[in-house]
Design a protein around this motif. Structure first.
Motif, PDB file in Angstrom:
ATOM      1  N   VAL A  33      -4.183 -13.712 -13.811  1.00  0.00           N
ATOM      2  CA  VAL A  33      -3.474 -14.009 -12.569  1.00  0.00           C
ATOM      3  C   VAL A  33      -2.222 -13.157 -12.438  1.00  0.00           C
ATOM      4  CG1 VAL A  33      -2.222 -15.829 -11.336  1.00  0.00           C
ATOM      5  CG2 VAL A  33      -4.424 -16.319 -12.372  1.00  0.00           C
ATOM      6  N   TRP A  34      -1.555 -12.892 -13.547  1.00  0.00           N
ATOM      7  CA  TRP A  34      -0.331 -12.115 -13.481  1.00  0.00           C
ATOM      8  C   TRP A  34      -0.602 -10.618 -13.532  1.00  0.00           C
ATOM      9  CZ3 TRP A  34       4.926 -13.953 -13.846  1.00  0.00           C
ATOM     10  CH2 TRP A  34       5.018 -15.310 -13.659  1.00  0.00           C
ATOM     11  N   VAL A  50       3.691  -4.693 -12.304  1.00  0.00           N
ATOM     12  CA  VAL A  50       3.625  -3.267 -12.608  1.00  0.00           C
ATOM     13  C   VAL A  50       4.815  -2.554 -11.981  1.00  0.00           C
ATOM     14  CG1 VAL A  50       1.114  -3.204 -12.802  1.00  0.00           C
ATOM     15  CG2 VAL A  50       2.166  -2.760 -10.596  1.00  0.00           C
ATOM     16  N   ASP A  51       5.205  -1.452 -12.608  1.00  0.00           N
ATOM     17  CA  ASP A  51       6.249  -0.638 -12.003  1.00  0.00           C
ATOM     18  C   ASP A  51       5.611   0.327 -11.004  1.00  0.00           C
ATOM     19  OD1 ASP A  51       5.247   1.576 -13.426  1.00  0.00           O
ATOM     20  OD2 ASP A  51       6.828   1.530 -14.934  1.00  0.00           O
ATOM     21  N   SER A  76      -1.155  -2.352  -7.830  1.00  0.00           N
ATOM     22  CA  SER A  76       0.004  -2.211  -6.960  1.00  0.00           C
ATOM     23  C   SER A  76       0.937  -3.394  -7.148  1.00  0.00           C
ATOM     24  CB  SER A  76      -0.444  -2.137  -5.496  1.00  0.00           C
ATOM     25  OG  SER A  76       0.683  -2.228  -4.645  1.00  0.00           O
ATOM     26  N   GLY A  77       2.218  -3.101  -7.256  1.00  0.00           N
ATOM     27  CA  GLY A  77       3.236  -4.145  -7.334  1.00  0.00           C
ATOM     28  C   GLY A  77       3.884  -4.421  -5.989  1.00  0.00           C
ATOM     29  N   LEU A  96       4.537  -8.059  -5.228  1.00  0.00           N
ATOM     30  CA  LEU A  96       5.625  -8.530  -6.077  1.00  0.00           C
ATOM     31  C   LEU A  96       6.974  -8.214  -5.431  1.00  0.00           C
ATOM     32  CD1 LEU A  96       6.135  -9.493  -9.116  1.00  0.00           C
ATOM     33  CD2 LEU A  96       6.343  -7.075  -9.601  1.00  0.00           C
ATOM     34  N   ARG A  97       7.114  -6.997  -4.939  1.00  0.00           N
ATOM     35  CA  ARG A  97       8.373  -6.589  -4.319  1.00  0.00           C
ATOM     36  C   ARG A  97       8.557  -7.237  -2.951  1.00  0.00           C
ATOM     37  NH1 ARG A  97       6.434  -2.263  -7.038  1.00  0.00           N
ATOM     38  NH2 ARG A  97       5.438  -1.254  -5.260  1.00  0.00           N
ATOM     39  N   LYS A  98       7.480  -7.295  -2.165  1.00  0.00           N
ATOM     40  CA  LYS A  98       7.585  -7.813  -0.794  1.00  0.00           C
ATOM     41  C   LYS A  98       7.757  -9.335  -0.759  1.00  0.00           C
ATOM     42  CE  LYS A  98       5.164  -7.928   3.606  1.00  0.00           C
ATOM     43  NZ  LYS A  98       3.933  -7.600   4.300  1.00  0.00           N
ATOM     44  N   GLU A  99       6.882 -10.064  -1.436  1.00  0.00           N
ATOM     45  CA  GLU A  99       6.907 -11.532  -1.352  1.00  0.00           C
ATOM     46  C   GLU A  99       7.962 -12.168  -2.239  1.00  0.00           C
ATOM     47  OE1 GLU A  99       3.093 -13.349  -1.914  1.00  0.00           O
ATOM     48  OE2 GLU A  99       2.159 -12.103  -0.371  1.00  0.00           O
ATOM     49  N   LEU A 100       8.185 -11.588  -3.404  1.00  0.00           N
ATOM     50  CA  LEU A 100       9.135 -12.194  -4.336  1.00  0.00           C
ATOM     51  C   LEU A 100      10.499 -11.517  -4.302  1.00  0.00           C
ATOM     52  CD1 LEU A 100       6.837 -12.781  -7.443  1.00  0.00           C
ATOM     53  CD2 LEU A 100       7.297 -14.306  -5.510  1.00  0.00           C
TER      54      LEU A 100
END
Length: 181
Positions: A38-39, A98-99, A148-149, A152-156
Motif C-alpha cells: 500500500v505504501w 518515492v523521490d 510517481s510520488g 504524495l505531494r499533491k494530496e498530503l
C-alpha cells in the motif's frame, strides 16, 4: 468469541495472554503483507544505507540499455512521509513513497560511487549477469517500475528534504569531506 478479559476476570491469566497474543498476531501478519504494497516502498537509502560494500566488491550493474528502473526515497523523508500519511492520508489510498529521481539501477550505483570516491561498477549484459550473479541479486536487478510520488505531494502536501538521490548524495559527500553544516 470470548475475549481475554473473561479469562482474566475468572483468574486464568494464561488463556487470557494466549488470546491477546493470537489477536496481535492476527492483526500483525496482514500489516506485514499489506503495508509495503500500500505504501509502495522503494529503495530506501541514507548515509548508512548506501551500497558501499557492493561497490567495493566490484559487483557489476546491467548495461544501460538492459538496466531496470529503480525508485528511491531517503530514510529521513520516509519517516516524515509515514507521519504525514498517518495524519492526513485517506483510507485505502496508495501513496508511493518515492523521490523525484528518474534513475536506472546502474545510474544509482554510479552516482553513489562518484559521491563516495569509489570506482563505478562494471556494466554487463543480462547474459553475463546470469552467469556471474546469484539468483537473489538477479531477481532484485530484474525489478523495474517507475513509480510517481505526485499523489504524495499533491494530496498530503509532503515536501521532501531530499527531492532527488543527487541532492542527498551531494550532502553526504560534503559531510564526508568535513564540510557539513
Amino acid at each position: 468469541i470470548m475475549g481475554g478479559q473473561v479469562f482474566q476476570a475468572i483468574g486464568r491469566p494464561v488463556p487470557a495472554a494466549l488470546i491477546a497474543l493470537a489477536r496481535q498476531i492476527l492483526l500483525f501478519i496482514p500489516f506485514l503483507l499489506v503495508f509495503p504494497l500500500v505504501w509502495g516502498l522503494p529503495g530506501i537509502y541514507a548515509a548508512d544505507r548506501l551500497p558501499l560494500a557492493r561497490l567495493k566488491a566490484g559487483t557489476p550493474a546491467l548495461a544501460h540499455d538492459e538496466d531496470s528502473h529503480s525508485n528511491h526515497v531517503h530514510a529521513d523523508d520516509l519517516a516524515r512521509i509515514c507521519a504525514v500519511a498517518l495524519r492526513k492520508g485517506r483510507p485505502g489510498r496508495v501513496y508511493h513513497a518515492v523521490d523525484e529521481s528518474c534513475l536506472r539501477m546502474g545510474d544509482y550505483f554510479d552516482a553513489v560511487a562518484d559521491a563516495c570516491d569509489l570506482p563505478r561498477p562494471p556494466r554487463v549484459t543480462w547474459a553475463v549477469a546470469r552467469a556471474r550473479l546469484s539468483p537473489e541479486l538477479l531477481s532484485f536487478m530484474g525489478e523495474s517500475r517507475r513509480l510517481s510520488g505526485a499523489r504524495l505531494r499533491k494530496e498530503l502536501g509532503v515536501r521532501l528534504r531530499y527531492p532527488t538521490v543527487r541532492s542527498a548524495l551531494d550532502e553526504i559527500a560534503r559531510w564526508r569531506a568535513g564540510g557539513a553544516d
